[in-house]
Design an enzyme around this catalytic site. Sequence first.
Site, PDB file in Angstrom:
ATOM      1  N   MET A 106      -1.945  -6.250   5.472  1.00 57.06           N
ATOM      2  CA  MET A 106      -2.886  -6.339   6.563  1.00 57.06           C
ATOM      3  C   MET A 106      -3.009  -5.041   7.345  1.00 57.06           C
ATOM      4  O   MET A 106      -3.193  -5.071   8.537  1.00 57.06           O
ATOM      5  CB  MET A 106      -2.511  -7.471   7.470  1.00 57.06           C
ATOM      6  CG  MET A 106      -1.161  -7.295   8.130  1.00 57.06           C
ATOM      7  SD  MET A 106      -0.580  -8.746   8.977  1.00 57.06           S
ATOM      8  CE  MET A 106      -0.275  -9.808   7.603  1.00 57.06           C
ATOM      9  N   PRO A 107      -2.917  -3.923   6.684  1.00 58.44           N
ATOM     10  CA  PRO A 107      -3.044  -2.665   7.428  1.00 58.44           C
ATOM     11  C   PRO A 107      -4.430  -2.488   8.041  1.00 58.44           C
ATOM     12  O   PRO A 107      -5.438  -2.911   7.475  1.00 58.44           O
ATOM     13  CB  PRO A 107      -2.799  -1.592   6.363  1.00 58.44           C
ATOM     14  CG  PRO A 107      -2.049  -2.285   5.291  1.00 58.44           C
ATOM     15  CD  PRO A 107      -2.549  -3.695   5.286  1.00 58.44           C
ATOM     16  N   PHE A 108      -4.439  -1.869   9.207  1.00 60.62           N
ATOM     17  CA  PHE A 108      -5.671  -1.405   9.824  1.00 60.62           C
ATOM     18  C   PHE A 108      -5.572   0.110   9.818  1.00 60.62           C
ATOM     19  O   PHE A 108      -4.630   0.675  10.379  1.00 60.62           O
ATOM     20  CB  PHE A 108      -5.819  -1.951  11.243  1.00 60.62           C
ATOM     21  CG  PHE A 108      -7.001  -1.397  11.981  1.00 60.62           C
ATOM     22  CD1 PHE A 108      -8.274  -1.500  11.457  1.00 60.62           C
ATOM     23  CD2 PHE A 108      -6.845  -0.757  13.193  1.00 60.62           C
ATOM     24  CE1 PHE A 108      -9.377  -0.980  12.134  1.00 60.62           C
ATOM     25  CE2 PHE A 108      -7.922  -0.238  13.880  1.00 60.62           C
ATOM     26  CZ  PHE A 108      -9.193  -0.354  13.344  1.00 60.62           C
TER      27      PHE A 108
END
Length: 134
Positions: free
Chosen positions: A1-3
Amino acid sequence: MPFTQISILKGSKTEAQKTTLFNEIYQAMRETFDVPEDDRFMTLSEHRPEDFVFGRYYMDIARSDDLILIQLTVSDTRTTEKKQALFRRIAQGLVRELGVRPEDVFINLVETKMENWSFGHGIAQHAKKAPVPS
């Protein structure tokens, strides 16, 4: 779930190079960080020279105007070894695919707890539900 947030000097990359930049970072996350397919949330900001300030020689690394600043906000679930593998893979991919110097790849990880993410609908999808008192 990297931003992922990427900052570069305005005009330093073509549209095709920006696409490659996104793709290489995403592929590196898939290969080293176990990021699922379609878990891709990325922005790129271009800055005028007066708005893009950096230490040209900090830590004895000679940086150029081709510097790419990459900040990844991620869940705090990965080992130091996975983080190091991610840093290496991003730098290697950008050197190989864009011809940037490894000295010009700056990466910062910001870690947060799983419950601090909402992927839509105003819901913290990974938050543990509090037990209902009996």
